[in-house]
Design a protein around this motif. Structure first.
Motif, PDB file in Angstrom:
ATOM      1  N   UNK A 293      -2.577   4.415   2.795  1.00  0.00           N
ATOM      2  CA  UNK A 293      -2.430   4.257   4.242  1.00  0.00           C
ATOM      3  C   UNK A 293      -3.112   5.384   4.988  1.00  0.00           C
TER       4      UNK A 293
ATOM      5  N   UNK B 207       0.844  -1.191   0.000  1.00  0.00           N
ATOM      6  CA  UNK B 207       0.000   0.000   0.000  1.00  0.00           C
ATOM      7  C   UNK B 207       0.879   1.240   0.000  1.00  0.00           C
TER       8      UNK B 207
ATOM      9  N   UNK C 118      -7.023   5.171   4.614  1.00  0.00           N
ATOM     10  CA  UNK C 118      -7.605   4.061   5.384  1.00  0.00           C
ATOM     11  C   UNK C 118      -7.657   4.368   6.873  1.00  0.00           C
ATOM     12  N   UNK C 119      -6.607   4.978   7.378  1.00  0.00           N
ATOM     13  CA  UNK C 119      -6.520   5.193   8.819  1.00  0.00           C
ATOM     14  C   UNK C 119      -7.271   6.428   9.287  1.00  0.00           C
TER      15      UNK C 119
END
Lengths: 184, 122
Positions: free
Chosen positions: B108, B103, B111-112
Motif C-alpha cells: 500500500x 494488499x 503504490x501510493x
C-alpha cells in the motif's frame, strides 16, 4: 489478523434457510442451503461465468471457468457454509462462510440481473441465521470503501467496522457470546 | 532494465522473487534484491537470504543482494528514487481464506508513494 475487533454485543435474530419471498421485480426467490449436489454446483458455475467483472471484489469471483471451478472447490468444501438464492433453476445469488481460525469470512454475490431487488438483504440474513444454527461465533468480511450500498447493508444487519486502516474496510459481527476457551 | 525487487518473506514475496529472477534471466535486467524487515512475515531476513541464494544458484542471473534496514515501504521507495532504479517489484498480496486479494501495508505504501514505476507480481 489477530488485531481484528468484534462487537461485544451479540446479534443473532436471523431466520435460517429455507426462506421464500417475492423480490422487488415480482420474482419468487427461494434461499436454500447448498445441498452438495453436482447440479447446484453447476448452477453456481453458470452464475459466476455470467457474472459482470465490474462487480468483482478483490479478485473474486475469478473470470475464467477453470479458475471459477477451482475457487468454488475451495469455498464449497465441507467445512464451509453455503446458501443459494434460486429463481426456479437459476442461481441468482450465493453467500458463503469460510472458516478462518476461530471465526468465518463472509462473502455474498448477486447476479447483475437480480441486483437492487432486495435479494442481498435476504441472502445475508439467511446466511447469518444458518451460521447461528451451526454455532458460529464470529464473522468478518472486507468491502470496498466506495461500495456504500454494501456497507449500508452490512451495518443494517449488525456488522461494525473492525479495521479501517487498509484499502478495504473490514467489518465484523458477533453471533454468539465469547466462549470460555477464547483467549483474545 | 534497472530493477529493485523488495521481498519481506511472505508467500507472495517469494513468488515475486521467482518471477522476477526468471524475467531477469530472459530480459537481462540489472537486478537488485532488497531483503526487507517485514514484521508480519514467517521468515527471518537470514532465511530469506538463503532462499534467494538458492534460487539464484539455479539461474544465470548476477543479482545484487542487500539487506534494507528500517521501515520497509519508505526505504524501498527512497532507494529506488535516489539510486535511479527504473522499476520497483513487490509481491501482489496475500489471499484471504475466501480467496480475496489483500494488499499488505508495504505494498500500500509503495503504490501510493512511489514516483518509480511499480510492478505487483501475481
Amino acid at each position: 489478523m489477530t488485531d481484528r475487533r468484534y462487537p461485544a454485543e451479540v446479534t443473532a435474530d436471523f431466520e435460517p434457510p429455507p426462506v421464500s419471498f417475492e423480490d422487488r421485480s415480482g420474482r419468487t426467490i427461494t434461499i436454500r442451503a447448498y445441498d452438495g449436489s453436482e447440479s447446484a454446483r453447476e448452477s453456481l458455475v453458470d452464475m459466476y461465468t455470467a457474472f459482470d467483472p465490474a462487480d468483482r471484489a478483490q479478485g473474486i469471483p475469478p473470470g475464467q471457468e477453470s479458475q471459477i471451478r477451482r475457487w468454488l472447490e475451495t469455498i464449497l468444501a465441507d467445512d464451509c457454509l453455503n446458501i443459494i438464492a434460486w429463481d426456479g433453476d437459476t442461481a441468482a445469488g450465493h453467500a458463503t462462510l469460510v472458516p478462518d481460525g476461530d471465526a468465518y469470512e463472509l462473502a455474498i454475490f448477486v447476479l447483475q440481473a437480480y441486483q437492487e431487488a432486495g435479494i442481498g438483504t435476504h441472502l445475508i440474513e439467511a446466511l447469518l441465521g444458518y451460521g447461528v444454527e451451526n454455532d458460529i461465533e464470529k464473522v468478518w468480511l472486507t468491502v470496498e470503501r466506495w461500495n456504500r450500498p454494501a456497507v449500508g447493508l452490512y451495518k443494517k444487519v449488525g456488522f461494525e467496522t473492525s479495521n479501517a486502516e487498509s484499502f478495504e474496510l473490514e467489518m465484523a459481527i458477533r453471533l454468539a457470546p465469547e466462549s470460555d476457551d477464547d483467549s483474545e | 532494465m534497472k530493477v529493485l525487487l523488495g521481498i519481506g518473506g511472505s508467500e507472495d514475496s517469494i513468488r515475486a522473487l521467482k518471477k522476477t529472477v526468471d524475467r531477469a534471466e530472459s530480459a537481462g535486467d540489472d537486478l537488485t534484491i532488497g531483503i526487507l524487515q517485514n514484521p508480519n512475515a514467517d521468515r527471518t531476513p537470514d532465511e530469506i537470504e538463503s532462499q534467494v541464494r538458492e534460487y539464484l544458484s539455479e539461474h544465470a542471473v548476477d543479482a545484487t543482494i542487500r539487506h534494507i534496514e528500517g521501515d520497509p515501504g519508505s526505504s524501498l521507495v527512497d532507494i529506488a528514487e535516489s539510486e535511479d532504479y527504473e522499476k520497483i517489484v513487490i509481491g501482489g498480496g496475500q489471499r484471504s481464506p475466501m480467496g480475496k486479494i489483500q494488499l499488505g501495508q508495504i505494498a500500500e505504501f509503495v503504490l501510493l508513494n512511489s514516483h518509480t514505476t511499480v510492478t505487483l507480481v501475481r
